[in-house]
Design an enzyme around this catalytic site. Structure first.
Site, mmCIF file in Angstrom:
data_model
loop_
_atom_site.group_PDB
_atom_site.id
_atom_site.type_symbol
_atom_site.label_atom_id
_atom_site.label_comp_id
_atom_site.label_asym_id
_atom_site.label_seq_id
_atom_site.Cartn_x
_atom_site.Cartn_y
_atom_site.Cartn_z
ATOM 1 N N CYS A 134 9.015 33.275 72.931
ATOM 2 C CA CYS A 134 10.005 32.246 73.233
ATOM 3 C C CYS A 134 10.234 32.213 74.737
ATOM 4 O O CYS A 134 9.650 32.992 75.479
ATOM 5 C CB CYS A 134 11.324 32.545 72.518
ATOM 6 S SG CYS A 134 11.189 32.619 70.718
ATOM 7 N N LEU A 189 9.982 29.462 69.657
ATOM 8 C CA LEU A 189 8.776 29.398 68.830
ATOM 9 C C LEU A 189 9.116 30.179 67.570
ATOM 10 O O LEU A 189 9.315 31.400 67.612
ATOM 11 C CB LEU A 189 7.575 30.029 69.538
ATOM 12 C CG LEU A 189 6.280 30.064 68.712
ATOM 13 C CD1 LEU A 189 5.771 28.654 68.438
ATOM 14 C CD2 LEU A 189 5.211 30.883 69.428
ATOM 15 N N ASN A 217 13.223 37.563 73.829
ATOM 16 C CA ASN A 217 11.883 37.048 73.582
ATOM 17 C C ASN A 217 11.040 38.225 73.142
ATOM 18 O O ASN A 217 10.907 39.205 73.876
ATOM 19 C CB ASN A 217 11.331 36.423 74.871
ATOM 20 C CG ASN A 217 9.840 36.126 74.786
ATOM 21 O OD1 ASN A 217 9.317 35.866 73.703
ATOM 22 N ND2 ASN A 217 9.168 36.158 75.918
ATOM 23 N N GLY A 218 10.500 38.169 71.934
ATOM 24 C CA GLY A 218 9.656 39.265 71.489
ATOM 25 C C GLY A 218 9.743 39.511 69.996
ATOM 26 O O GLY A 218 10.272 38.694 69.238
#
Length: 525
Positions: free
Chosen positions: A2, A50, A75-76
């Protein structure tokens, strides 16, 4: 994968500032949110999503009823979130893997929270109750994070530097945009005016140490002996575990396949485990190169052996040259080796996004650095020197290969997964005796190859295929991508010089004439 973005203490209009957040929209094509922080009108979050896990409740900043004072943008992927949830009996509100950060932080604080995360991540965590802001990044920087901090305490954070370059703020001296150090967290005091002050910067994991989360791993403890058979068995078990945990996804999984040892090991193990886990689709593999390139030919053999749904992307030097400018924009670097190696990965990622439904993409990054795969390791003066350089390369991955892999895939809204950079796998491999890890019998990565010998995971010729640079392997043996790019740049220089030289000569002549006129005038007076 993301895109995260946040401002704390902005003096400018946030509606103007937030346009900068749109520069990383490619990282999250599924949804976008921009949200102000209650009580701090000059603080805000931006998030591009995403959707990979929990497509219903995965929007960010993530907030849950139990902790209304916590705001999380990350993010991850956290691979052990189910294990930790069960171990500590956390009461979840969503199915999002990142919710584990909120529970761990509330129970243990920031240092232990970060150290217990098995995964790849970059996070921004805001605690309004205690007026604290925390930033953190995974051990190898697989997920990117940049920050801008001014002298007066204005903090801007983003997944990519391009989301910060046009941020406006009144400041006495210009502030630098810097990558956040992998394996660290930073704590800030949040003042009433929204500005921050850094109070702690601490490393929570180093690649040479077994991670703290290992004690909660579902995998059994490994034998600690260093005899060759035990070591090879441990390497196989840890690598397979690294691939298995990365199957966590609600979107289709694929794999980049160059036909080299590393990507072939990842692809072969991935296909094997996908069958065991009964995934409802075949694994797609992707290679790129000219028709007669070594990589295309080798990848074709591997795909046929493992039974993947294989895709080949035709590569031409002309197409590669046309993509260079876009690649540099996404990489945010002018490092020539990184750029050259990124073009193929960028183009194959573009194909995946446009022509297939695979979104989660496995790749073989990290193996060369970890297992001493580069040719120059043959010339290491001692095993100790080779081991030290291996660790150096691992610590610098976020500046080169990991940067390349993240940006070229993220440019097309894909999520990268790199099992060779699994915390337990890397820590174990780096703990082995130095003599075991060096090239042997003229073959680099000898221990890794030996560990998978005789398993029929891939053809033997691929298992023992020598190291070849990705940028060379994608083109014909007659003419490498390096040579094509070099010739193009030389032609550009020649054209530029042909245009510029007459102008330079004219300026020199004009200046000479002007000096002559001045001298003549002075003499007359």
């Amino acid at each position: 994968m993301c895109g995260i973005w946040a401002l704390f203490g902005s003096d400018e209009c946030l509606s103007v500032q937030c346009t900068s957040a749109m520069k990383i929209a490619h990282r999250g094509p599924d949804a976008f949110r921009f949200e102000n922080v209650n009580g701090f009108t000059n603080c805000c979050f931006g998030f591009h999503r995403l959707a990979i896990v929990d497509q219903l409740y995965g929007m960010q900043p993530l907030r849950i009823k139990k902790f209304p004072f916590l705001w999380l943008c990350y993010n991850g992927e956290i691979y052990n979130h189910h294990t930790l949830k069960k171990k500590f009996e956390f009461d979840y509100q969503t199915k999002v893997d990142g919710e584990i950060l909120l529970h761990l932080y509330d129970r243990f604080g920031i240092q232990k929270m970060a150290s217990l995360l098995d995964g790849v991540f970059a996070f921004i965590l805001l605690d309004t109750a205690n007026r604290k802001v925390f930033l953190g990044r995974d051990t190898y920087g697989v997920r990117p994070l940049f920050k801008l901090l001014t002298d007066d305490g204005f903090l801007a954070v983003c997944s990519e530097a391009k989301g910060l370059i046009d941020i406006t703020h009144a400041m006495a001296t210009p502030a630098n945009i810097v990558p956040f150090l992998p394996g660290y967290f930073e704590a800030f005091d949040l003042k009433k005016n929204g500005k921050v002050q850094s109070i702690q910067m601490e490393q929570f994991h180093c690649c040479t140490q077994e991670p703290a989360h290992a004690i909660y791993d579902t995998m059994e403890r490994l034998p600690t002996r260093f005899d060759e058979e035990t070591v090879k068995s441990n390497i196989r078990s840890l690598f397979e575990n690294a691939v298995r945990k990365r199957l966590m996804a609600h979107r289709r999984i694929g794999c980049l396949l160059s036909g080299g040892l590393d990507s072939s090991l990842v692809a072969a193990t991935l296909v094997k485990l996908a069958k065991e886990e009964k995934l409802q689709y075949p694994i797609q593999t992707f290679s790129i190169g000219s028709e007669d390139s070594p990589d295309i030919i080798a990848a074709r053999k591997v795909a046929a052996h493992i039974g993947s749904e294989h895709h080949e992307v035709n590569f031409t030097a002309e197409e590669g040259i046309q993509a260079v400018e876009e690649v540099i924009f996404h990489l945010e670097t002018y490092d020539i080796t990184t750029i050259r190696a990124s073009v193929g990965m960028y183009l194959v990622s573009k194909y995946i996004r446009e022509k297939t439904d695979s979104v989660v993409i496995f790749s073989g990054e990290g193996s060369d650095e970890l297992t001493q795969g580069y040719i120059y390791f043959h010339k290491a003066p001692t095993p100790k020197a080779a081991a030290e350089d291996s660790v150096r390369l691992m610590k610098e991955l976020y500046l080169f290969d990991v940067l390349r892999a993240d940006r070229t895939t993220a440019a097309h809204g894909l999520e990268l997964r790199v099992p060779f950079l699994d915390h337990r796998f890397t820590a174990y491999y780096l703990s082995l005796p130095e003599e075991m890890r060096i090239p042997k019998h003229g073959v680099e990565k000898h221990l890794l190859r030996e560990s998978f010998k005789g398993l029929n995971l891939m053809p033997d010729e691929i298992l023992w295929r020598r190291k070849e640079a990705f940028s060379d392997g994608m083109m014909s043996v007659k003419k490498s991508w390096y040579t094509c790019l070099q010739e193009h740049l030389e032609s550009m220089v020649c054209v530029t010089m042909a245009t510029v030289l007459p102008i330079i000569q004219w300026l020199i002549n004009d200046q000479f004439s002007s000096n002559e006129r001045s001298s003549s005038s002075s003499e007359r007076h």
